[in-house]
Design a protein around this motif. Sequence first.
Motif, short mmCIF file in Angstrom:
data_model
loop_
_atom_site.label_atom_id
_atom_site.label_comp_id
_atom_site.label_asym_id
_atom_site.label_seq_id
_atom_site.Cartn_x
_atom_site.Cartn_y
_atom_site.Cartn_z
N GLY A 180 0.80 -1.21 0.00
CA GLY A 180 0.00 0.00 0.00
C GLY A 180 0.84 1.26 0.00
O GLY A 180 2.07 1.23 -0.12
N PRO A 181 0.20 2.44 0.19
CA PRO A 181 0.88 3.73 0.03
C PRO A 181 1.73 4.14 1.23
O PRO A 181 2.40 5.17 1.17
CB PRO A 181 -0.29 4.71 -0.15
CG PRO A 181 -1.41 4.08 0.62
CD PRO A 181 -1.24 2.60 0.45
N ASP A 182 1.71 3.37 2.32
CA ASP A 182 2.44 3.77 3.52
C ASP A 182 3.78 3.05 3.67
O ASP A 182 4.35 2.99 4.76
CB ASP A 182 1.58 3.51 4.77
CG ASP A 182 0.31 4.35 4.75
OD1 ASP A 182 0.39 5.51 4.30
OD2 ASP A 182 -0.74 3.83 5.17
N LEU A 183 4.32 2.53 2.58
CA LEU A 183 5.59 1.83 2.62
C LEU A 183 6.71 2.80 2.99
O LEU A 183 6.79 3.90 2.45
CB LEU A 183 5.87 1.21 1.25
CG LEU A 183 7.07 0.26 1.13
CD1 LEU A 183 6.81 -1.01 1.93
CD2 LEU A 183 7.32 -0.08 -0.33
N THR A 184 7.57 2.40 3.91
CA THR A 184 8.68 3.26 4.34
C THR A 184 10.01 2.56 4.12
O THR A 184 10.07 1.35 3.86
CB THR A 184 8.55 3.61 5.83
OG1 THR A 184 8.76 2.42 6.61
CG2 THR A 184 7.17 4.20 6.14
N VAL A 185 11.09 3.34 4.24
CA VAL A 185 12.43 2.79 4.12
C VAL A 185 12.65 1.71 5.17
O VAL A 185 13.29 0.68 4.91
CB VAL A 185 13.48 3.91 4.26
CG1 VAL A 185 14.88 3.33 4.43
CG2 VAL A 185 13.44 4.83 3.05
N GLY A 186 12.11 1.92 6.37
CA GLY A 186 12.28 0.93 7.42
C GLY A 186 11.68 -0.42 7.08
O GLY A 186 12.16 -1.46 7.54
N ASP A 187 10.64 -0.44 6.25
CA ASP A 187 10.01 -1.70 5.84
C ASP A 187 10.91 -2.52 4.91
O ASP A 187 10.63 -3.69 4.65
CB ASP A 187 8.69 -1.43 5.12
CG ASP A 187 7.67 -0.77 6.03
OD1 ASP A 187 7.68 -1.07 7.24
OD2 ASP A 187 6.87 0.05 5.53
N LEU A 188 12.00 -1.92 4.41
CA LEU A 188 12.85 -2.58 3.42
C LEU A 188 14.14 -3.12 4.01
O LEU A 188 14.99 -3.62 3.28
CB LEU A 188 13.20 -1.58 2.30
CG LEU A 188 12.03 -0.81 1.66
CD1 LEU A 188 12.55 0.14 0.60
CD2 LEU A 188 11.01 -1.77 1.08
N ALA A 213 17.51 7.53 7.38
CA ALA A 213 16.53 6.78 8.18
C ALA A 213 17.20 5.81 9.16
O ALA A 213 16.50 5.08 9.87
CB ALA A 213 15.59 6.01 7.25
N CYS A 214 18.56 5.80 9.16
CA CYS A 214 19.33 4.90 10.04
C CYS A 214 18.95 3.44 9.81
O CYS A 214 18.79 2.65 10.75
CB CYS A 214 19.11 5.27 11.51
SG CYS A 214 19.68 6.93 11.92
N VAL A 215 18.79 3.10 8.53
CA VAL A 215 18.42 1.73 8.14
C VAL A 215 19.55 1.14 7.31
O VAL A 215 19.99 1.75 6.33
CB VAL A 215 17.11 1.72 7.33
CG1 VAL A 215 16.80 0.30 6.83
CG2 VAL A 215 15.96 2.24 8.17
N LEU A 216 20.02 -0.04 7.71
CA LEU A 216 21.03 -0.75 6.93
C LEU A 216 20.34 -1.56 5.84
O LEU A 216 19.23 -2.05 6.03
CB LEU A 216 21.85 -1.67 7.83
CG LEU A 216 22.69 -1.00 8.92
CD1 LEU A 216 23.37 -2.06 9.79
CD2 LEU A 216 23.73 -0.07 8.30
#
Length: 297
Positions: A180-188, A213-216
């Motif tokens: 859906g439209p609320d996908l974020t970098v953290g979800d990846l 986003a402090c996401v590896l």
Amino acid sequence: MELRHLQHFVAVAEDRHFTRAAERLMVSQSGLSASIRALERDLRAPLFVRSTRRVTLTEAGRALLVEAERILAQVRAAHEAVAAVQGVVRGTLSLGAEQCVAGVHVAGLLAAFRQRHLEVEIRLRQEGGLALAEDVAAGRLDLAFAYRTRADSDQLRSVPLATEPMILLCHPEHPLAAAGPDLTVGDLAEEVFVDFHPGWGPRRATDEAFASACVLRTVSLEVNDVHSLLDLVEEGLGVAAVPRHFRHKRDSLHAAPLADTGKAVYETVALLPPPHATSPAARALMKLLERQTVPAS
């Protein structure tokens, strides 16, 4: 020191080979060797380490190469400036471009330029943005279209072209296709990514978005062209975070916005030398670009 000595030196430095450089310059190999020896005597330093197969630059040679390229670029600019005053744009337009850069249709722009300036030889090189920026600053390129630079300097300036958000591309049967439209970098964070090599603009934009986003993330598949990237995603081998205009290149893939990357993550610019060092051909190309309404690639 003569200009021809510098021209000969740069040719050998580029080819790393006296025979190939002599053939390109259309001079005898003995004449080329004599020219390099004269330059070394003048500078009182060896410029090359010679072997039976190739030549490499000495420390003095590497230092000279930067200045020699700049001097030769300035000489070309002087010739072209005089021609421009006389109403003719001539010489060479050396252009660099990243793949599928937003805000400019490079092929269409060059075709329109050629129609107007028949006496200009056009040279185009496709490369990552970091290398293109270095070449513009060093005078090896007149301008380049690439991902934005951090800041202007006394050797490089940037003219904004376009900004757009990043999106996710994945196989339509991938679980993220239903996010859906609320996908974020953290979800990846747990995904395997397909991406360009680090010097390319889209890769740098994605790296910055994930770092902010402090996401590896894991980039397992690195490519140098957009079609290979799309092929790998289409085969389900990974997902890709890319500039929004990439979604038009492969209708079979699912495209989803990334809600937390902002509206202007990917920004492309024209990279040019300072105004006083910009060639007439580059100025003419930029004027043409300003007059055109150019669709994104």
